[in-house]
Design a protein around this motif. Structure first.
Motif, PDB file in Angstrom:
ATOM      1  N   PHE A 122       6.422 -88.939  -1.764  1.00 47.98           N
ATOM      2  CA  PHE A 122       6.450 -89.955  -0.718  1.00 47.98           C
ATOM      3  C   PHE A 122       7.053 -91.250  -1.247  1.00 47.98           C
ATOM      4  CE2 PHE A 122       2.437 -90.781  -2.900  1.00 47.98           C
ATOM      5  CZ  PHE A 122       2.459 -92.158  -3.047  1.00 47.98           C
ATOM      6  N   VAL A 150       6.878 -94.795   6.150  1.00 43.83           N
ATOM      7  CA  VAL A 150       6.794 -93.739   5.154  1.00 43.83           C
ATOM      8  C   VAL A 150       8.022 -92.838   5.217  1.00 43.83           C
ATOM      9  CG1 VAL A 150       5.445 -91.724   4.419  1.00 43.83           C
ATOM     10  CG2 VAL A 150       4.279 -93.767   5.248  1.00 43.83           C
ATOM     11  N   GLU A 184       9.426 -89.016   3.465  1.00 43.33           N
ATOM     12  CA  GLU A 184       8.996 -87.827   2.725  1.00 43.33           C
ATOM     13  C   GLU A 184      10.167 -87.122   2.061  1.00 43.33           C
ATOM     14  OE1 GLU A 184       6.821 -85.452   5.504  1.00 43.33           O
ATOM     15  OE2 GLU A 184       5.233 -86.945   5.763  1.00 43.33           O
ATOM     16  N   PHE A 210      -0.298 -89.318   4.403  1.00 44.32           N
ATOM     17  CA  PHE A 210       0.177 -88.253   5.267  1.00 44.32           C
ATOM     18  C   PHE A 210      -0.934 -87.827   6.218  1.00 44.32           C
ATOM     19  CE2 PHE A 210       3.998 -87.811   2.917  1.00 44.32           C
ATOM     20  CZ  PHE A 210       3.666 -88.085   1.618  1.00 44.32           C
TER      21      PHE A 210
END
Length: 416
Positions: A299, A387, A389, A4
Motif C-alpha cells: 500500500f 490509498v 494498492e 484496507f
C-alpha cells in the motif's frame, strides 16, 4: 492503522501489524511521527502539561493563554475576546483584559472549542481555537500585525449588492459588485457570516498578512454547505486546513516500507518535493508511489487526521460526519486511487472503509464519493485517507466535506 476495507489472505500479516501500530499509538500520532521521520526527520508531541518537572513542579497552575509580541515581550493589558461559533453567528462569550504578563486565565466551566482572539488596538492581534475542556492547558500565542480581508460575494452568477458580511466584531456591506473589505483582524482562517436574501450563511475565508499578492476570497451564496478541509495554499506545518484552524489535523504520507515492505515513495526527500504549483489551481499535493509486487498487503497512503485517536490525549479523538453527504476532491494522474475513512463503530471497534477504485486521468477532474457508499455510521470518524494498492502517480487538491456548514464543525468533536 489499517488501510484496507477487505482483508485478503495475503494482506493479513500487514493488517495485523498495522493494527498493532494503531492500537499502540493512535492513528494521528503514529502517522504524524512516521510522516515526520520520512519527510523532515523528527516528531514531537507539543501537548503541554501543567505540573511538569521544572522549578514549579508540584504546583497547580490554572489553565491560561499568554499573548506575546514577536520579540517575546508580553501583550500587556491587551483585550481578549472569547467567541463561540454557531451556524448563524460568532457569539461573544466574554471580554477580558490581559494582565501585565499578557496572560488570561481560561474559564474551565466552559466546554468545547472556542475562538480566543486578543488585540492591542488595531495594530497587533492573535487568535487560536482553544479546547476549553482542557484544564491543564498552558499555551502561548504570538501577536503579529493586524491585517485586512477582501472578498466578493456572488449570487446567481452576479455580485451580491448590499449583503452584510460579519467577521468577529467587524461588519462590512458589499458594494454594487459584491466586493467587501474588513480591516483590523488577525491573520489566519476566519469565518464570514453573510446576511443575504436567503438568510445567514457562514463561509471559510482567509486573511493574509504581508503578502505581495492580494488575496480575494470568493463567497458563492448559491453553493450548498461544505467545509474546505484542505487546499494546500498555506501548508507549512504538515497540518490540514482544518487542523491549522481547529487543532490536530496532521498529514501523513507513507508506504508498507514502515512494516518492512518493499514499496516506496519516489518523490525526493523534503517537504517542497510533495507539492507543485499549477497555474490555474495554485498549489497541489503530488505523490508518486512505486509499490512492490512481492510485498503482501502492499500500500501507499496519504491522509490527514481529523482528531487524535489516542485515549490519554486532551484533544478531540473523532468528529461526527453523520450529516456529511459526500467527500469531494480534485485529482489527476495515473493508476487507481481509493478514498478511505478510519472510524469507530457504535461498539468502539476501529474500522476502515473505502470507496470503489477511482481511475485517474491526465486532466484535472472533480470526484465526489457519497458517504452512504462508505458506511452507515459516521458518528466517530478519525481520518480521511487516499490509498493506492498498485503503482500510481496522483495530484490532489481542494478536499471538501460536503453537506456540513463550517459553523457546525466546533460542535462535532468527540472524546472517548
Amino acid at each position: 492503522m489499517q488501510f484496507f476495507s477487505k482483508i485478503s489472505p495475503n494482506a493479513a500479516t500487514a493488517q495485523s501489524s498495522m493494527r498493532k501500530i494503531w492500537d499502540g499509538l493512535g492513528l494521528a500520532r503514529a502517522a504524524a511521527c512516521v510522516f515526520a521521520a520520512m519527510i523532515v526527520a523528527g516528531c514531537s508531541d507539543s501537548a503541554s502539561v501543567a505540573n511538569g518537572t521544572g522549578s514549579n513542579a508540584g504546583e497547580t497552575e490554572l489553565a491560561s493563554i499568554t499573548f506575546v509580541k514577536s520579540d517575546g515581550t508580553p501583550l500587556a493589558r491587551g483585550v481578549a475576546h472569547t467567541w463561540y461559533m454557531t451556524e448563524r453567528d460568532m457569539e461573544l462569550v466574554s471580554v477580558d483584559t490581559l494582565d501585565g504578563d499578557g496572560k488570561m486565565e481560561i474559564d474551565v466551566t466552559l466546554s468545547g472549542l472556542h475562538l480566543v482572539e486578543a488585540c492591542s488596538g488595531d495594530s497587533l492581534s492573535a487568535m487560536d481555537w482553544i479546547n476549553f475542556g482542557d484544564s491543564t492547558l498552558q499555551t502561548t500565542l504570538v501577536a503579529s500585525a493586524s491585517t485586512s480581508l477582501k472578498g466578493v460575494v456572488t449570487q446567481n452568477g452576479n455580485g451580491a449588492k448590499g449583503a452584510a458580511v460579519k467577521i468577529l466584531d467587524k461588519t462590512a456591506t458589499t458594494d454594487d459588485n459584491g466586493n467587501f473589505e474588513v480591516s483590523g483582524i488577525p491573520e489566519g482562517q476566519h469565518f464570514a457570516f453573510v446576511e443575504g436574501t436567503i438568510g445567514t450563511r457562514v463561509f471559510q475565508v482567509h486573511a493574509v498578512a504581508g503578502s505581495a499578492v492580494e488575496a480575494v476570497n470568493s463567497i458563492d451564496l448559491d453553493a450548498d454547505p461544505f467545509i474546505l478541509a484542505e487546499d494546500f495554499e498555506q501548508w507549512e506545518t504538515r497540518r490540514s486546513l482544518l487542523g491549522r484552524t481547529f487543532g490536530e489535523g496532521w498529514w501523513f504520507v507513507l508506504t508498507d516500507s514502515t512494516l518492512g515492505g518493499g514499496s516506496r515513495l519516489l518523490n525526493e526527500p523534503g517537504l517542497e518535493n510533495l507539492f507543485v504549483k499549477d497555474s490555474d489551481k495554485g498549489y497541489a499535493m503530488h505523490l508518486v508511489y512505486d509499490l512492490d509486487e512481492e510485498t503482501d498487503g502492499r500500500f501507499g497512503v496519504a491522509g490527514f487526521a481529523l482528531g487524535d485517536d489516542f485515549e490519554n490525549h486532551k484533544s478531540f479523538a473523532f468528529f461526527d460526519l453523520s450529516d456529511a453527504s459526500a467527500i469531494s476532491f480534485d485529482a489527476k494522474g495515473s493508476g487507481e486511487l481509493f478514498l478511505q475513512l478510519t472510524l469507530r463503530d457504535s461498539t468502539g471497534e476501529k474500522k476502515f472503509v473505502k470507496s470503489e477504485p477511482i481511475e485517474l486521468t491526465d486532466g484535472w477532474a472533480r470526484y465526489t464519493v457519497a458517504t452512504e457508499e462508505l458506511a452507515e455510521d459516521l458518528t466517530a470518524v478519525n481520518s480521511v485517507n487516499f490509498v493506492v494498492e498498485n503503482d500510481a502517480e496522483f495530484y490532489l487538491d481542494n478536499i471538501k466535506i460536503e453537506g456540513i456548514s463550517p459553523g457546525k464543525w466546533p460542535g462535532l468533536g468527540k472524546n472517548f
